[in-house]
Design an enzyme around this catalytic site. Structure first.
Site, PDB file in Angstrom:
ATOM      1  N   CYS A 191      -3.481  -9.578   0.716  1.00 44.48           N
ATOM      2  CA  CYS A 191      -3.505 -10.443   1.906  1.00 44.48           C
ATOM      3  C   CYS A 191      -4.873 -11.048   2.200  1.00 44.48           C
ATOM      4  CB  CYS A 191      -3.013  -9.663   3.131  1.00 44.48           C
ATOM      5  SG  CYS A 191      -4.248  -8.510   3.769  1.00 44.48           S
ATOM      6  N   CYS A 209      -6.220  -1.362   2.831  1.00 47.16           N
ATOM      7  CA  CYS A 209      -6.410  -2.632   3.525  1.00 47.16           C
ATOM      8  C   CYS A 209      -6.304  -2.403   5.028  1.00 47.16           C
ATOM      9  CB  CYS A 209      -5.359  -3.642   3.076  1.00 47.16           C
ATOM     10  SG  CYS A 209      -5.484  -5.212   3.955  1.00 47.16           S
ATOM     11  N   CYS A 267      -2.958  -4.947   6.020  1.00 49.05           N
ATOM     12  CA  CYS A 267      -1.584  -4.823   5.520  1.00 49.05           C
ATOM     13  C   CYS A 267      -1.387  -3.402   4.979  1.00 49.05           C
ATOM     14  CB  CYS A 267      -1.255  -5.897   4.472  1.00 49.05           C
ATOM     15  SG  CYS A 267      -1.947  -5.608   2.829  1.00 49.05           S
ATOM     16  N   ASP A 321     -24.529 -19.506 -19.806  1.00 47.11           N
ATOM     17  CA  ASP A 321     -25.271 -19.530 -18.553  1.00 47.11           C
ATOM     18  C   ASP A 321     -25.705 -18.103 -18.230  1.00 47.11           C
ATOM     19  OD1 ASP A 321     -25.862 -19.489 -15.799  1.00 47.11           O
ATOM     20  OD2 ASP A 321     -24.594 -21.233 -15.466  1.00 47.11           O
TER      21      ASP A 321
HETATM   22 ZN   LIG Z   1      -4.017  -6.432   2.736  1.00 46.12          ZN
END
Ligand SMILES: [Zn+2]
Length: 409
Positions: free
Chosen positions: A200, A213, A216, A333
């Site tokens: 999320c 998280c 969520c 690079d």
């Molecule tokens: Zn989440």
């Protein structure tokens, strides 16, 4: 095993001849050219060579060559194993590996992260081992998120048994569409690419190894295998001292992944672990080479996460030589140098070489790490007092040093 169709047999045999020819004419190990020839003659060759075998695919940003080697070593306990020992980790390399061991019932294939969906679709491998995902040279967070999303799609709806490192949130997300997952707590050194929830975009809260998280339900699954310092706790709660010869925490993590994969092939820890302990170096990595009384240990670091792992292995009491190139396989690079925290090297004698030694020198200067610039690796080695020295090099720099010492294994 069932016979290959005639066309596939022919393609496989011609590929092997091309590989031999390439080796004989000194153009490398021939595994890529051999596989390409085979695939040109029979585009379906990889699928046909994979059929009827028990296959494990190994993918990650770091450690896939070593883990492939460890799993191979373990499975040799139960039978012949086909593997891409030279790290040719795209389909041509896989064709070559399987073609060279036509009758091997097992196959362990290192797979480039980007090719994993294609190789899984083609081979129908029963086991997939996923360890870590982080930026590689010029990749950035969005690109590795896309990669994890492709893994999700590829694993969804297949019977594949996935062995995945649940300490890496992005790997967890990438693996979690699979029908069967064995979660391994293998640790995560490099966290800079996983502060956001891949599901999320919310912030990830971390406490020790655990993460979840804030916005969520996405969270770290309960691991069945746990790396605990120098030991592993297996799914039955039994603790095993790893005692492997490959150095460093990253390799202990690789070993735990290998044990979990071995168990997926019904090979128990007590039989797999002694095999892992026999591995001392992998394609020159961790090898010590000697010249005029200096013993140089070779460490490969291809990206920021790899540098952290190499710092973990390097002995803080020893001088250190760093070599950086910027050829194709290294990424042209060198801005990734700014992602690595070099301050850990303060206080030890540091020598920088390689084609991009001045880029590295500037980076060290800003980090307040004193250093000496050397034109060549030989010059850097000659500046050392007799005794041990650690060497960290990126991909082509590593291969150059290795070939100076006769392709040290
Ligand atoms: Zn989440």
């Amino acid at each position: 095993m069932t016979q290959l169709p005639l066309r596939a047999q022919l393609a496989s045999a011609l590929g092997r001849s091309a590989a031999t020819l390439s080796r004989m004419t000194g153009r490398g190990d021939g595994s890529v050219i051999g596989g390409r020839v085979g695939l040109m003659l029979e585009p379906d060759l990889l699928r046909q060579l994979a059929r009827d075998r028990k296959l494990a695919l190994v993918s990650a940003t770091n450690g896939k060559t070593t883990t492939t080697r460890l799993i191979t070593s373990a499975l040799l306990e139960v039978g012949e194993v086909a593997t891409n020992v030279f790290g040719a980790n795209m389909p041509a390399g896989h064709v070559s590996a399987l073609s060279q061991h036509k009758d091997a019932p097992y196959g362990v294939l290192e797979v480039d992260e980007k090719y994993l969906p294609e190789v899984l679709d083609t081979t129908g491998a029963g086991v997939v081992c996923l360890m870590n995902l982080s930026r590689d040279q010029m990749d950035r967070a969005a690109e590795i998120w896309l990669l994890a999303q492709k893994w999700r799609r590829a694993l969804s709806g297949k019977p594949t048994h996935v062995i995945a490192n649940c300490d890496d949130p992005l790997v967890t997300w990438g693996a979690s569409t699979a029908a069967k997952v064995t979660w391994v707590s293998g640790g995560q050194r490099w966290k800079e690419d996983s502060w956001c929830c891949p599901e999320c975009g919310g912030p990830l809260d971390r406490k020790d190894a655990d993460w979840a998280c804030r916005e969520c339900t996405f969270h770290r699954p309960e691991p069945q295998w746990v790396l605990d310092d120098d030991a592993v706790v297996d799914p039955r709660g039994q603790r095993w001292l790893l005692d492997i010869q490959l150095p460093g925490l990253a390799n202990r993590s690789n070993a735990v992944m290998a044990l979990a994969v071995a168990e997926a092939f019904d090979l128990p820890v007590e039989r797999a672990l002694p095999r892992l302990r026999e591995v001392t170096s992998v394609a020159g990595r961790y090898t010590t080479v000697e010249r005029e009384g200096r013993q140089a240990r070779l460490l490969l670091a291809k990206n920021p996460a790899g540098w952290l792992e190499a710092f973990d292995v390097a002995d803080p009491q020893l001088p250190i030589i760093l070599s950086v190139n910027a050829q194709g396989p290294d990424g042209r690079d060198t801005s990734w140098l700014w992602d690595v925290d070099y301050r850990i090297l303060r206080g030890r004698p540091v020598f920088v070489t390689g084609e991009r030694r001045l880029d590295l020198a500037l980076r060290l200067d800003v980090a307040d790490v004193p250093f000496a610039v050397c034109e060549t690796f030989s010059e850097a080695l000659a500046m050392q007092p007799p005794g041990r020295v650690d060497v960290i090099a990126n991909y082509t720099a590593f291969q150059q040093i290795r070939s100076e010492f006769g392709r040290a294994v």
